[in-house]
Design a protein around this motif. Structure first.
Motif, short mmCIF file in Angstrom:
data_model
loop_
_atom_site.label_atom_id
_atom_site.label_comp_id
_atom_site.label_asym_id
_atom_site.label_seq_id
_atom_site.Cartn_x
_atom_site.Cartn_y
_atom_site.Cartn_z
N GLN A 223 0.83 -1.21 0.00
CA GLN A 223 0.00 0.00 0.00
C GLN A 223 0.86 1.25 0.00
O GLN A 223 0.57 2.21 -0.71
CB GLN A 223 -0.96 0.00 1.19
CG GLN A 223 -1.81 1.25 1.28
CD GLN A 223 -2.66 1.52 0.04
OE1 GLN A 223 -3.05 0.61 -0.66
NE2 GLN A 223 -2.93 2.78 -0.22
N GLU A 224 1.91 1.28 0.80
CA GLU A 224 2.81 2.44 0.81
C GLU A 224 3.45 2.64 -0.55
O GLU A 224 3.60 3.77 -1.02
CB GLU A 224 3.87 2.28 1.89
CG GLU A 224 3.33 2.37 3.30
CD GLU A 224 4.31 1.92 4.37
OE1 GLU A 224 4.17 2.39 5.51
OE2 GLU A 224 5.21 1.11 4.07
N ALA B 188 2.19 1.67 -3.47
CA ALA B 188 1.14 2.14 -4.38
C ALA B 188 0.92 3.64 -4.23
O ALA B 188 0.80 4.36 -5.22
CB ALA B 188 -0.17 1.37 -4.14
N LEU B 189 0.89 4.11 -3.00
CA LEU B 189 0.71 5.55 -2.76
C LEU B 189 1.89 6.36 -3.27
O LEU B 189 1.71 7.40 -3.90
CB LEU B 189 0.48 5.82 -1.27
CG LEU B 189 -0.87 5.35 -0.71
CD1 LEU B 189 -0.90 5.52 0.80
CD2 LEU B 189 -2.01 6.09 -1.38
N SER C 74 -8.29 7.67 -4.69
CA SER C 74 -7.61 6.62 -3.94
C SER C 74 -6.84 5.70 -4.88
O SER C 74 -7.19 5.55 -6.05
CB SER C 74 -8.60 5.79 -3.12
OG SER C 74 -9.46 5.05 -3.97
N THR D 110 -4.84 1.79 -4.36
CA THR D 110 -4.34 0.63 -3.62
C THR D 110 -3.73 -0.29 -4.68
O THR D 110 -3.93 -0.07 -5.87
CB THR D 110 -5.47 -0.08 -2.84
OG1 THR D 110 -6.48 -0.50 -3.76
CG2 THR D 110 -6.08 0.82 -1.78
N PRO D 111 -2.98 -1.30 -4.29
CA PRO D 111 -2.38 -2.17 -5.30
C PRO D 111 -3.44 -2.74 -6.26
O PRO D 111 -4.38 -3.41 -5.84
CB PRO D 111 -1.71 -3.27 -4.47
CG PRO D 111 -1.38 -2.58 -3.18
CD PRO D 111 -2.56 -1.67 -2.93
N HIS E 101 -5.72 -1.08 -7.98
CA HIS E 101 -7.03 -0.44 -7.88
C HIS E 101 -6.82 1.08 -7.82
O HIS E 101 -5.89 1.54 -7.16
CB HIS E 101 -7.71 -0.92 -6.60
CG HIS E 101 -9.09 -0.41 -6.39
ND1 HIS E 101 -9.35 0.78 -5.75
CD2 HIS E 101 -10.29 -0.90 -6.73
CE1 HIS E 101 -10.65 0.98 -5.69
NE2 HIS E 101 -11.25 -0.03 -6.28
N SER F 169 0.51 0.86 -9.97
CA SER F 169 0.55 0.90 -8.51
C SER F 169 1.59 -0.03 -7.89
O SER F 169 1.82 0.03 -6.68
CB SER F 169 -0.84 0.59 -7.93
OG SER F 169 -1.23 -0.73 -8.28
#
Length: 154
Positions: free
Chosen positions: A12-13, A15-16, A38, A40-41, A43, A80
């Motif tokens: 997640q980090e 991806a961001l 938003s 996320t991996p 998405h 991502s």
């Protein structure tokens, strides 16, 4: 992101961080007034308000701009993992018009990722309302990372 990217970075980090790096260079998305909601991996969710300069001769949102919104959500979802990824094919079905003043939201979801290829579905809806379009994108991973110098982590 509060901590540097390392082998301890969560998916997640990563991806961001990858989405933030892309966002700073994404002039087309900014020019259309899109908002990154938003990531996320695998998405992503983006929004775009239909402005007066986005409507066509039928006074509905130009299909190319709806496609661009969907394509942008697709791009953020498939990049991502911090691996440079581009579209190899895309298709869209327009189901209903987008109208001036409406906010359109594109939600991209990874359906398959294997090796260098992936398949992503994107639904474009009026926020709080009906579906405007369904988009399917096929992705292909190329050389490099979104955040230069990092190995992709997933």
């Amino acid at each position: 992101m509060s901590q540097p990217i390392s082998e301890h970075t969560t998916p997640q980090e990563l991806a961001l961080a990858a989405s933030q790096a892309m966002w700073t260079r994404d002039n087309a998305t900014h020019a259309l007034g899109m908002e990154l909601i938003s990531v996320t991996p695998g998405h992503a969710v983006l929004r775009m308000k239909v402005r007066p300069d986005m409507v066509n001769g039928h006074h509905i949102c130009h299909g190319g701009l709806i496609f661009t919104l969907a394509d942008s959500a697709f791009a953020y979802a498939c990049n991502s993992y911090n691996l440079n990824t581009v579209a190899s094919a895309c298709s869209i079905d327009f189901l209903a018009p987008g109208r001036e003043g409406e906010v359109l939201e594109a939600t991209a979801v990874e359906r398959s990722a294997s090796g260098r290829t992936g398949v992503y579905d994107v639904e474009v809806k009026v926020v709080g309302g009906h579906t405007v379009a369904l988009f399917r994108g096929k992705s292909y991973r190329i050389k490099g990372e979104v955040i230069a110098g990092l190995e992709g982590q997933s």
